[in-house]
Design a protein around this motif. Structure first.
Motif, PDB file in Angstrom:
ATOM      1  N   ASN A  82       0.915  -0.993  -0.130  1.00 11.15           N
ATOM      2  CA  ASN A  82       0.142  -0.038   0.058  1.00 11.15           C
ATOM      3  C   ASN A  82       0.994   1.426  -0.070  1.00 11.15           C
ATOM      4  OD1 ASN A  82      -1.150   2.070   2.005  1.00 11.15           O
ATOM      5  ND2 ASN A  82      -2.787   1.504   0.724  1.00 11.15           N
ATOM      6  N   ARG A  83       0.628   2.231  -1.096  1.00 10.65           N
ATOM      7  CA  ARG A  83       1.456   3.350  -1.273  1.00 10.65           C
ATOM      8  C   ARG A  83       0.779   4.439  -1.340  1.00 10.65           C
ATOM      9  NH1 ARG A  83       6.386   4.337  -3.294  1.00 10.65           N
ATOM     10  NH2 ARG A  83       6.755   5.959  -4.871  1.00 10.65           N
ATOM     11  N   ILE A  84       1.171   5.697  -0.420  1.00 10.58           N
ATOM     12  CA  ILE A  84       0.522   6.738  -0.572  1.00 10.58           C
ATOM     13  C   ILE A  84       1.671   7.814  -0.987  1.00 10.58           C
ATOM     14  CG2 ILE A  84      -0.436   8.742   0.708  1.00 10.58           C
ATOM     15  CD1 ILE A  84      -2.291   6.712   2.265  1.00 10.58           C
ATOM     16  N   ASN A  85       1.102   8.445  -1.957  1.00 14.85           N
ATOM     17  CA  ASN A  85       2.043   9.790  -2.622  1.00 14.85           C
ATOM     18  C   ASN A  85       1.319  11.000  -2.245  1.00 14.85           C
ATOM     19  OD1 ASN A  85       4.277   8.269  -3.409  1.00 14.85           O
ATOM     20  ND2 ASN A  85       4.275   8.776  -5.387  1.00 14.85           N
ATOM     21  N   LYS A 136       8.685  -7.848   2.337  1.00 15.41           N
ATOM     22  CA  LYS A 136       8.456  -7.899   3.914  1.00 15.41           C
ATOM     23  C   LYS A 136       7.559  -6.965   4.432  1.00 15.41           C
ATOM     24  CE  LYS A 136      13.714  -8.307   4.580  1.00 15.41           C
ATOM     25  NZ  LYS A 136      13.751  -7.826   3.185  1.00 15.41           N
ATOM     26  N   GLN A 137       6.948  -7.460   5.681  1.00 14.54           N
ATOM     27  CA  GLN A 137       5.932  -6.688   6.191  1.00 14.54           C
ATOM     28  C   GLN A 137       6.583  -5.278   6.763  1.00 14.54           C
ATOM     29  OE1 GLN A 137       4.387 -10.524   7.978  1.00 14.54           O
ATOM     30  NE2 GLN A 137       2.978  -8.883   9.048  1.00 14.54           N
ATOM     31  N   LYS A 138       6.071  -4.078   6.610  1.00 12.02           N
ATOM     32  CA  LYS A 138       6.413  -2.894   6.951  1.00 12.02           C
ATOM     33  C   LYS A 138       5.363  -1.856   7.194  1.00 12.02           C
ATOM     34  CE  LYS A 138       8.764  -1.608   2.978  1.00 12.02           C
ATOM     35  NZ  LYS A 138       9.984  -0.876   2.404  1.00 12.02           N
ATOM     36  N   TYR A 139       5.560  -1.063   8.117  1.00 10.59           N
ATOM     37  CA  TYR A 139       4.381  -0.128   8.564  1.00 10.59           C
ATOM     38  C   TYR A 139       4.811   1.311   8.524  1.00 10.59           C
ATOM     39  CZ  TYR A 139       2.564  -4.747   9.979  1.00 10.59           C
ATOM     40  OH  TYR A 139       2.546  -5.919  10.038  1.00 10.59           O
ATOM     41  N   PRO A 175       1.806   3.472  15.069  1.00 10.45           N
ATOM     42  CA  PRO A 175       1.121   2.442  15.445  1.00 10.45           C
ATOM     43  C   PRO A 175       0.023   1.626  14.855  1.00 10.45           C
ATOM     44  CG  PRO A 175       1.248   3.728  17.397  1.00 10.45           C
ATOM     45  CD  PRO A 175       1.492   4.462  15.880  1.00 10.45           C
ATOM     46  N   ARG A 176      -0.641   2.406  14.066  1.00  9.03           N
ATOM     47  CA  ARG A 176      -2.082   1.982  13.474  1.00  9.03           C
ATOM     48  C   ARG A 176      -1.979   0.991  12.461  1.00  9.03           C
ATOM     49  NH1 ARG A 176      -6.713   5.650  13.800  1.00  9.03           N
ATOM     50  NH2 ARG A 176      -7.428   3.701  13.159  1.00  9.03           N
ATOM     51  N   PRO A 177      -1.065   1.184  11.601  1.00  6.15           N
ATOM     52  CA  PRO A 177      -1.082   0.135  10.467  1.00  6.15           C
ATOM     53  C   PRO A 177      -0.668  -1.282  10.992  1.00  6.15           C
ATOM     54  CG  PRO A 177       0.231   1.992   9.858  1.00  6.15           C
ATOM     55  CD  PRO A 177      -0.173   2.436  11.320  1.00  6.15           C
TER      56      PRO A 177
END
Ligand code: FES
Ligand SMILES: [Fe+2]
Lengths: 370, 94
Positions: free
Chosen positions: A252-255, A274-277, B82-84
């Motif tokens: 998921n990407r937001i620009n 890889k999961q990343k937040y 923390p929310r995602p």
């Protein structure tokens, strides 16, 4: 040869379903001057002049003055020998000689033609050829703009002096100085044609991947689901693009673009494995009008999340540390003070650094930041 | 088109937040951004329209960042980061 009225020859003149309809399509669309013309006294030019604009890279200010053209104005940028940055109208207020050939002084710059000396704010400090008692000193100024350095970029404020906003910082997400890499690109087209690209995530699927092979990572070739939202009460837009990477992961990407000509762009080298937040943006970009048909992108690459991006982005960002002076339509092809020729074709003029291994090294190629 | 409409409104002075004051904010504030990337573990599910699932995921992330849009940067970070991850846990529960 007969000159026809197209509407008579082609009654269906705007029927784009007709085969071989090129002639019948008629006139080229007219320019949308309100949002593309940027000279003084144009609506868009006036609007943009109210914001600080990056005009060149700090590292481009060296031994000689740098000729730049911003929003149709020919300017010269330099760092005087006391370290202050000047952005002045390029043509001398005396007889119009180009200050690109001026001599950088301890205080300001001296014109090559008759030796007038201008401070960074345009004050005339010396008119050596004038008779003593000359009243030129106090009665004239060289046009000048306030300058400010940030992230290795030189910003100028070219709007009404009484409305000058404080220079605002841009979020760097705590990135240390050495993690910020200034660079610039140059485009032979109107600024808006490039800026539109920031809100067009679909081009990345094709231009950066399927049509050309993977220029960035294979992840870009996956088709996203996209939505756009207005932000900041109408001063910006984000696009939200979500792609399936494999049967387990989605990216998921937001620009984010912000008026008038700023953009924050996520990572260019996502692998999606890889999961990343909430990994913050990597590119802080401006699209600055050079004039109505050329634009430049003095920008900063920000390694915003060293923990997850350093390994992939650093070598590529470092390789992209190539500054490009802004070739101007008036000086393209002409010899410069450095002895090289500015490219007449509108391709970037590398000043330093290796560029060949980066995807955007190809002249007129893709712009980093998708 | 959306961008051009916004730009035109900014040029015409029709959007209060599209002025230098609106964009730059008060002097102590930095121009912030909502830009970011997330990779979620979201296994393909049999019988679920994956495009719809991705659209829904995009909307949920958008809600998270938009809700914190007006906060100063430090608070925005504290609220959003923390929310995602919570969203990830939620996806697994669904
Ligand atoms: S033209 Fe510059 S000093 Fe005369
Ligand atoms: Fe691109």
């Amino acid at each position: 040869m007969t000159v026809h009225d197209i509407s008579e020859v082609c009654p269906r003149s705007y029927d784009i379903k007709a085969p071989y309809s090129g002639y019948c399509l008629g006139k080229l669309p007219s320019e949308d001057a309100e949002i593309t013309h940027v000279g003084p006294d144009t609506p868009c030019g006036e609007y943009m002049r109210h914001f600080w604009q990056p005009v060149c890279l700090s590292e481009e200010l060296g031994q000689y003055p740098l000729a730049i053209r911003i929003m149709g104005e020919d300017l010269v940028a330099f760092r005087d020998k006391s370290g202050r940055v000047g952005v002045l109208r390029r043509h001398c207020t005396h007889r119009g000689a180009s200050l690109e050939y001026g001599l950088i002084s301890k205080h300001g710059i001296r014109c090559c033609y008759h030796g007038w000396q201008f401070d960074v704010d345009g004050t005339i400090l010396d008119t050596p050829g004038e008779p003593s008692g000359s009243r030129i000193h106090p009665s004239l100024k060289q046009g000048a703009y306030p300058a400010h350095e940030h992230w290795g970029l030189v910003f100028a404020y070219m709007g009404p002096p009484e409305e000058k906003p404080d220079f605002s910082g841009f979020e760097d997400y705590g990135t240390p100085e050495e993690g910020i890499i200034p660079y610039s690109t140059w485009h032979p087209c109107n600024w808006l044609q490039c800026h539109d690209n920031f809100m067009d995530p679909m081009h990345a699927v094709f231009l950066h991947s399927r049509m050309t092979g993977d220029q960035l990572t294979p992840a870009w070739g996956k088709m996203p689901v996209v939505e756009w939202y207005e932000t900041g009460g109408g001063n910006g837009i984000i696009y939200v693009a979500t792609r399936r990477m494999d049967d387990q992961h989605v990216w998921n990407r937001i620009n984010h673009v912000i008026l008038p000509n700023y953009c924050e762009v996520g990572t260019a080298f996502e692998e999606g494995d890889k999961q990343k937040y909430f990994q913050r943006n990597t590119w802080n970009r401006w699209l600055v009008p050079v004039d109505d048909t050329h634009s430049a992108g003095p920008s900063a690459g920000v390694i915003s999340d060293p923990a997850s991006t350093t390994a992939r982005e650093t070598p590529r960002l470092a390789a992209a540390t190539v500054s490009t002076s802004v070739p101007t339509s008036t000086t393209a092809g002409a010899p410069t003070r450095n002895g090289s020729a500015l490219p007449a074709t509108g391709t970037p003029k590398p000043v330093s650094g290796p560029l060949l291994s980066t995807p955007w090294s190809i002249p007129a190629g893709p712009i980093p930041g998708s | 088109m959306m961008w051009r409409r916004l730009l035109r409104r900014g040029i015409r002075g029709e959007t209060p937040s599209a002025t230098p004051d609106g964009v730059y904010g008060p002097p102590e504030r930095k121009v912030g951004s909502l830009a970011h990337d997330c990779i979620f573990k979201m296994p393909l599910r049999h019988g679920v329209d994956d495009n719809e699932a991705m659209r829904d995921m995009g909307r949920r992330v958008t809600e998270i960042v938009m809700a914190a849009e007006d906060l100063p940067h430090d608070e925005q970070q504290a609220v959003v980061i923390p929310r995602p991850e919570e969203l990830q846990r939620q996806i697994f529960r669904e």
